[in-house]
Design a protein around this motif. Sequence first.
Motif, PDB file in Angstrom:
ATOM      1  N   GLU A 112     -70.603 -79.940  37.236  1.00 18.62           N
ATOM      2  CA  GLU A 112     -69.448 -80.423  37.990  1.00 18.62           C
ATOM      3  C   GLU A 112     -68.429 -80.973  37.000  1.00 18.62           C
ATOM      4  N   TYR A 113     -67.173 -80.646  37.249  1.00 19.64           N
ATOM      5  CA  TYR A 113     -66.081 -81.163  36.431  1.00 19.64           C
ATOM      6  C   TYR A 113     -65.197 -82.005  37.332  1.00 19.64           C
ATOM      7  N   VAL A 114     -64.959 -83.234  36.937  1.00 20.01           N
ATOM      8  CA  VAL A 114     -64.052 -84.116  37.664  1.00 20.01           C
ATOM      9  C   VAL A 114     -62.815 -84.250  36.785  1.00 20.01           C
ATOM     10  N   ASP A 115     -61.690 -83.716  37.273  1.00 18.99           N
ATOM     11  CA  ASP A 115     -60.493 -83.726  36.432  1.00 18.99           C
ATOM     12  C   ASP A 115     -59.853 -85.109  36.401  1.00 18.99           C
ATOM     13  N   ALA A 116     -58.821 -85.265  35.589  1.00 12.92           N
ATOM     14  CA  ALA A 116     -58.175 -86.562  35.389  1.00 12.92           C
ATOM     15  C   ALA A 116     -57.532 -87.098  36.673  1.00 12.92           C
ATOM     16  N   ASN A 117     -57.311 -86.226  37.658  1.00 16.49           N
ATOM     17  CA  ASN A 117     -56.746 -86.650  38.948  1.00 16.49           C
ATOM     18  C   ASN A 117     -57.831 -86.997  39.961  1.00 16.49           C
ATOM     19  N   GLY A 118     -59.099 -86.861  39.568  1.00 18.76           N
ATOM     20  CA  GLY A 118     -60.205 -87.191  40.457  1.00 18.76           C
ATOM     21  C   GLY A 118     -60.687 -86.051  41.333  1.00 18.76           C
ATOM     22  N   LEU A 119     -60.149 -84.835  41.133  1.00 14.03           N
ATOM     23  CA  LEU A 119     -60.619 -83.679  41.900  1.00 14.03           C
ATOM     24  C   LEU A 119     -61.948 -83.192  41.329  1.00 14.03           C
ATOM     25  N   HIS A 120     -62.892 -82.838  42.222  1.00 20.40           N
ATOM     26  CA  HIS A 120     -64.228 -82.397  41.816  1.00 20.40           C
ATOM     27  C   HIS A 120     -64.321 -80.874  41.902  1.00 20.40           C
ATOM     28  N   TRP A 121     -64.742 -80.260  40.807  1.00 19.64           N
ATOM     29  CA  TRP A 121     -64.909 -78.815  40.722  1.00 19.64           C
ATOM     30  C   TRP A 121     -66.372 -78.527  40.405  1.00 19.64           C
ATOM     31  N   LYS A 122     -66.957 -77.530  41.075  1.00 19.42           N
ATOM     32  CA  LYS A 122     -68.352 -77.163  40.830  1.00 19.42           C
ATOM     33  C   LYS A 122     -68.433 -75.697  40.460  1.00 19.42           C
ATOM     34  N   GLY A 123     -69.458 -75.376  39.651  1.00 22.94           N
ATOM     35  CA  GLY A 123     -69.668 -73.979  39.309  1.00 22.94           C
ATOM     36  C   GLY A 123     -70.538 -73.820  38.093  1.00 22.94           C
ATOM     37  N   ALA A 124     -70.528 -72.593  37.573  1.00 21.74           N
ATOM     38  CA  ALA A 124     -71.330 -72.259  36.400  1.00 21.74           C
ATOM     39  C   ALA A 124     -70.459 -72.364  35.152  1.00 21.74           C
ATOM     40  N   PHE A 125     -70.968 -73.056  34.164  1.00 19.08           N
ATOM     41  CA  PHE A 125     -70.250 -73.257  32.909  1.00 19.08           C
ATOM     42  C   PHE A 125     -70.907 -72.438  31.811  1.00 19.08           C
ATOM     43  N   HIS A 126     -70.071 -71.878  30.950  1.00 18.18           N
ATOM     44  CA  HIS A 126     -70.523 -71.085  29.801  1.00 18.18           C
ATOM     45  C   HIS A 126     -69.756 -71.589  28.584  1.00 18.18           C
ATOM     46  N   ASP A 127     -70.214 -72.704  28.010  1.00 21.88           N
ATOM     47  CA  ASP A 127     -69.548 -73.379  26.901  1.00 21.88           C
ATOM     48  C   ASP A 127     -68.192 -73.878  27.375  1.00 21.88           C
ATOM     49  N   LYS A 128     -67.084 -73.320  26.889  1.00 23.99           N
ATOM     50  CA  LYS A 128     -65.759 -73.818  27.259  1.00 23.99           C
ATOM     51  C   LYS A 128     -65.148 -73.044  28.431  1.00 23.99           C
ATOM     52  N   ALA A 129     -65.850 -72.038  28.928  1.00 25.49           N
ATOM     53  CA  ALA A 129     -65.346 -71.241  30.045  1.00 25.49           C
ATOM     54  C   ALA A 129     -66.134 -71.573  31.309  1.00 25.49           C
ATOM     55  N   ALA A 130     -65.449 -71.524  32.431  1.00 22.83           N
ATOM     56  CA  ALA A 130     -66.100 -71.767  33.719  1.00 22.83           C
ATOM     57  C   ALA A 130     -65.420 -70.921  34.789  1.00 22.83           C
ATOM     58  N   PRO A 131     -65.582 -69.583  34.688  1.00 21.53           N
ATOM     59  CA  PRO A 131     -64.931 -68.726  35.675  1.00 21.53           C
ATOM     60  C   PRO A 131     -65.525 -68.962  37.068  1.00 21.53           C
ATOM     61  N   GLY A 132     -64.661 -68.956  38.063  1.00 23.52           N
ATOM     62  CA  GLY A 132     -65.144 -69.089  39.436  1.00 23.52           C
ATOM     63  C   GLY A 132     -65.425 -70.506  39.887  1.00 23.52           C
ATOM     64  N   LEU A 133     -64.883 -71.522  39.195  1.00 27.56           N
ATOM     65  CA  LEU A 133     -65.082 -72.898  39.658  1.00 27.56           C
ATOM     66  C   LEU A 133     -64.521 -73.049  41.068  1.00 27.56           C
TER      67      LEU A 133
END
Length: 139
Positions: A112-133
């Motif tokens: 899960e990635y929580v951006d600086a604005n507080g939005l939550h994104w979920k998905g599969a991460f591959h190092d620095k890429a996360a296609p399809g979040l």
Amino acid sequence: MENVSCGVSELIQISFVFPNGDTYEGECRRSATGALERSGIGVNRSPHGVTYTGSWKNDRMYGLGKLEHPSGAVYEGEFIDNKFHGRGTYTFPNGAQYIGNFTENKMIGEGEYVDANGLHWKGAFHDKAAPGLKLRLKM
């Protein structure tokens, strides 16, 4: 540390300054070769402001710990051989966070990635890429 004597498996408390200016306060044990190694729980601080607090094994960050940088970046989670490895949370200097799995310092797998604005994104991460979040909507 020269006057410290301990058995191979015995943990002792030390306070030590390394030649590069790093300091260590915590547990150590003597290796089979006779060298003292950070082992157990301890805090290592660099003169540049990097601090690691947590578990050590064979003079390496190993197990649960927290690594803090002067930039404000913080990793808290599992380590193996001085690397982020296992479950953890990485907080970026801007406050954004990645919560998930790490493999040898890389964000790998579901997370899960929580951006600086507080939005939550979920998905599969591959190092620095996360296609399809996918944005996690709060309803």
